[in-house]
Enzyme design. Structure first.
Site, PDB file in Angstrom:
ATOM      1  N   HIS A   8       0.826  -1.208   0.000  1.00 52.06           N
ATOM      2  CA  HIS A   8       0.000   0.000   0.000  1.00 52.06           C
ATOM      3  C   HIS A   8       0.863   1.263   0.000  1.00 52.06           C
ATOM      4  O   HIS A   8       2.067   1.224   0.282  1.00 52.06           O
ATOM      5  CB  HIS A   8      -0.917   0.016   1.235  1.00 52.06           C
ATOM      6  CG  HIS A   8      -0.143  -0.016   2.518  1.00 52.06           C
ATOM      7  ND1 HIS A   8       0.467   1.097   3.059  1.00 52.06           N
ATOM      8  CD2 HIS A   8       0.126  -1.039   3.367  1.00 52.06           C
ATOM      9  CE1 HIS A   8       1.073   0.780   4.180  1.00 52.06           C
ATOM     10  NE2 HIS A   8       0.899  -0.510   4.393  1.00 52.06           N
ATOM     11  N   GLU A  82      -2.187  -7.808   6.943  1.00 50.23           N
ATOM     12  CA  GLU A  82      -0.875  -7.746   7.588  1.00 50.23           C
ATOM     13  C   GLU A  82      -0.817  -8.751   8.728  1.00 50.23           C
ATOM     14  O   GLU A  82      -1.859  -9.117   9.295  1.00 50.23           O
ATOM     15  CB  GLU A  82      -0.635  -6.330   8.114  1.00 50.23           C
ATOM     16  CG  GLU A  82       0.690  -6.106   8.828  1.00 50.23           C
ATOM     17  CD  GLU A  82       1.906  -6.307   7.936  1.00 50.23           C
ATOM     18  OE1 GLU A  82       2.154  -7.488   7.567  1.00 50.23           O
ATOM     19  OE2 GLU A  82       2.599  -5.321   7.632  1.00 50.23           O
TER      20      GLU A  82
END
Length: 206
Positions: A8, A82
């Site tokens: 990201h 994550e």
């Protein structure tokens, strides 16, 4: 068959706690959004069948511009989240060392896999990575994944057969691109690019 994995963009600062995720869920900063737009220059001539993102806002925002360019609706997949660092996310280094001294020592020894307090181990992330990539293999299509640095570090270890506690040896920049392809003859994934960065351009596509 190819898989592209993108970290990201840069995160905005501030308190953005997500009750569902039980973690901070920061949006992209202005810099992160600009880098996300620049991804279009890299992927404009690459054929992608599907786009997947983690459940975090920043990956969905990073995927937005490429998805619009390709006219693909991204699919959220928790297997791209994550690594869950549990309760330490909101703690300072000094607080972590005081409350969880064994975790701190073990983690920074880089000699064993450890569980984040109330979170995951590296091996548990590898398990969900395998499940996801097995599904990708099943359909045999080129896909684009948006995830996180810790996840990508563990994926690199996974592909190369390196212990998960060696993941600190890899670095992925914001919007860094990892490219993999599946070697059918040898039945294994190979890394083509590890941390490709899209250079700034005065004429972005979006």
């Amino acid at each position: 068959m190819k898989v592209y994995v993108v970290r990201h963009g840069d995160k905005a600062e501030g308190d953005y706690f997500n009750v569902y995720l039980k973690h901070q869920d920061e949006p992209l900063s202005k810099s992160g959004e600009a880098k996300a737009k620049m991804l279009c220059t890299y992927f404009k001539d690459i054929s992608i069948t599907q786009i997947y993102t983690s459940e975090y806002l920043r990956t969905k925002q990073t995927a937005k511009y490429v998805a619009e360019l390709m006219r693909i609706t991204p699919i959220e997949d928790r297997r791209l989240n994550e690594i869950d660092n549990g309760v330490i996310e909101s703690l300072s280094d000094e607080e972590i060392k005081k409350r969880y001294p064994k975790f701190w020592t073990d983690f920074f020894s880089y000699s064993k896999d450890v569980r984040f307090p109330d979170g995951e181990t590296g091996e548990e992330v590898k398990t969900r990575q395998k499940e996801l990539f097995d599904n990708i293999l099943k359909y045999g299509q080129d896909v684009l994944l948006f995830s996180h640095e810790g996840y990508m570090r563990l994926l690199a270890c996974h592909i190369l057969g390196i212990p998960v506690y060696k993941r600190n040896q890899f670095k992925f920049d914001f919007c860094g691109i990892m490219e993999l392809y599946y070697d059918v003859e040898n039945k294994l994934w190979k890394i083509v690019r590890l941390n490709q960065i899209v250079e700034n351009s005065s004429t972005p596509l979006m």
